[in-house]
Write a protein that holds these residues in place. Structure first.
Motif, short mmCIF file in Angstrom:
data_model
loop_
_atom_site.label_atom_id
_atom_site.label_comp_id
_atom_site.label_asym_id
_atom_site.label_seq_id
_atom_site.Cartn_x
_atom_site.Cartn_y
_atom_site.Cartn_z
N ARG A 16 27.98 60.33 66.86
CA ARG A 16 27.33 60.28 68.17
C ARG A 16 26.46 59.04 68.24
O ARG A 16 25.92 58.57 67.23
N THR A 17 26.32 58.48 69.45
CA THR A 17 25.48 57.31 69.65
C THR A 17 24.49 57.59 70.77
O THR A 17 24.70 58.47 71.61
N THR A 18 23.40 56.83 70.76
CA THR A 18 22.37 56.99 71.80
C THR A 18 22.31 55.82 72.76
O THR A 18 21.77 55.93 73.85
N ASP A 19 22.86 54.67 72.38
CA ASP A 19 22.82 53.49 73.25
C ASP A 19 24.15 52.74 73.17
O ASP A 19 24.34 51.88 72.31
N PRO A 20 25.09 53.13 74.06
CA PRO A 20 24.96 54.15 75.10
C PRO A 20 25.14 55.55 74.52
O PRO A 20 25.70 55.70 73.42
N LYS A 21 24.71 56.54 75.28
CA LYS A 21 24.89 57.91 74.86
C LYS A 21 26.37 58.25 74.92
O LYS A 21 27.02 58.13 75.95
N GLY A 22 26.90 58.64 73.78
CA GLY A 22 28.32 58.94 73.73
C GLY A 22 28.79 59.07 72.30
O GLY A 22 28.05 59.57 71.45
N ARG A 23 29.99 58.56 72.01
CA ARG A 23 30.52 58.67 70.67
C ARG A 23 31.29 57.41 70.30
O ARG A 23 31.81 56.70 71.17
N GLU A 24 31.31 57.14 69.00
CA GLU A 24 32.09 56.04 68.46
C GLU A 24 33.06 56.58 67.43
O GLU A 24 32.71 57.48 66.66
N MET A 25 34.26 56.01 67.42
CA MET A 25 35.29 56.48 66.51
C MET A 25 35.89 55.31 65.76
O MET A 25 36.07 54.23 66.31
N LEU A 26 36.19 55.54 64.50
CA LEU A 26 36.95 54.61 63.69
C LEU A 26 38.40 55.10 63.72
O LEU A 26 38.67 56.25 63.36
#
Length: 394
Positions: A303-313
């Protein structure tokens, strides 16, 4: 080498947080260029990557330059057929290998020659013969110049050859813009069909076919944007230039279809992508059954906060190794971003942008010289999965 799949693309360039006036390396998106393909703090999440348009159809992007203009580019415009031949034929060479012969085109004043990979095959050194000054003069052993094969692209069947010396007065041919080529336009070919040296033929563009596959022999399945023409071609024409009326190379004559009048040239846009690379691109593919699809998988995510969302490898080409990072904001008002290891060296060198998270590319940035900074930008039309034009960034 790594490939890119037509899938969810990446962030809009118009977002306020990414100002083009600022140094490109300063912002969060560009800061990842040149970094390793990794996701700090991510947790294992093996499974199908839940992204729009991940249908497994491969799209090749080299780190494309906006255009290639060799020194001494011919300036003739709207020339008649005889003038086209007179101007262009000195830059068309005969390539001789231990297995046969083919054609090539001089594209730079320092001796770089464009041809097909299947013409040079696995040879490190080939013979190159420039057109005799006297039309129809016999060719002797003394006319053969030694040349090195300096780059290969197995996917698009292209190769680059370097000859040490170019005869005086020979003008290189420019790489044109095949994206503006119209069906019905006149095109011209010069080559050496069945050993008939420096043969000129003229025809028309029948169609431009994107992401076209062909597999003439072995287990290599080629893919490129190709120009289908009625320009008569035969064995020996391979590697020779397909020219427009402005003496520009719009394709490399590469293969012949099974039907009558079905002749194909790899497009100039694929040529530009090939020339922008600094390393070979060799692929290991088998002739997969029709309908077989690669299912890209998520290796890890967070999960990420900047931006709020998600990152995937993500492993997008199904070779067991992660090759891209995908950032998906929760809000669809924010764009999606994909960073890709384009050349398979383990470092991120391209970014793809999707303005409205609608699953289609809008723009892309490429780091073509591996310095960690974007220097080329590509623009996409809706519904198309490769750029229709490029521009260099200062």
């Amino acid at each position: 080498m790594k490939t890119i799949h037509a899938a969810a693309a990446a962030a809009a360039l118009s977002v306020a947080s990414y100002a083009w006036a600022a140094p490109l390396e300063a912002g969060p998106p560009a800061a990842r260029l040149g970094q390793a393909v990794e996701l700090p703090g991510g947790t294992p999440a093996s499974g199908k990557a839940d992204l729009p348009n991940l249908d497994g159809s491969a799209v090749r992007y080299g780190q494309a330059l906006s255009r290639l203009k060799p020194e001494g580019q011919a300036a003739t415009r709207g020339a008649a057929e005889t003038r086209i031949y007179q101007k262009a034929s000195p830059a068309v060479v005969l390539i001789v290998t231990r297995d046969g012969l083919g054609s090539g085109a001089l594209i730079s004043a320092d001796g770089k020659i464009l041809t097909n990979l299947h013409v040079v095959d696995d040879a490190e050194v080939v013979g190159v013969i420039f057109k005799p000054a006297v039309e129809g003069a016999a060719i002797g052993k003394g006319d053969v110049r030694r040349a090195r094969v300096i780059r290969r692209d197995e996917l698009t069947d292209l190769a680059l050859v370097q000859v040490e010396e170019v005869p005086a007065g020979v003008t290189p041919l420019a790489i044109g813009n095949s994206t503006t080529l119209q069906v019905g336009a006149d095109v011209h070919a010069i080559g050496h069909p069945t050993g008939e040296a420096w043969t000129y033929t003229r025809g028309i563009v029948s169609q431009v076919r994107r992401a076209y596959h062909w597999q003439p022999k072995g287990d290599v399945r080629h893919e490129a944007t190709v120009i289908q023409t009625q320009t008569p071609l035969n064995p020996g024409n391979s590697g020779g230039p397909l020219l427009n009326d402005d003496l520009e190379i719009v394709g490399v004559n590469s293969f012949i279809g099974e039907g009558e009048g079905l002749n194909y040239a790899v497009s100039a846009e694929d040529v530009k992508s090939f020339l922008a690379r600094t390393e070979d691109r060799m692929i290991r593919t088998t002739n997969a059954a029709a309908g077989d699809k690669c299912e890209p998988t998520t290796v890890s995510e967070k999960r990420t906060t900047d931006p709020k969302g998600r990152e995937m490898l993500v492993d997008r080409d199904c070779d067991g190794e992660a090759d891209s990072i995908v950032s998906i904001p929760d809000s669809r008002r924010q764009p999606m971003t994909v960073w890709v290891d384009e050349d398979g060296d383990g470092k991120l060198d391209a970014m793809y942008f999707d303005d409205g998270q609608d699953g289609t590319f809008d723009t892309a940035l490429y780091d073509t010289d591996a310095d960690g900074k974007p220097d080329t930008r590509g623009f996409f039309r809706k519904g198309e999965d490769e750029p229709y034009r490029w521009e260099k960034l200062d």
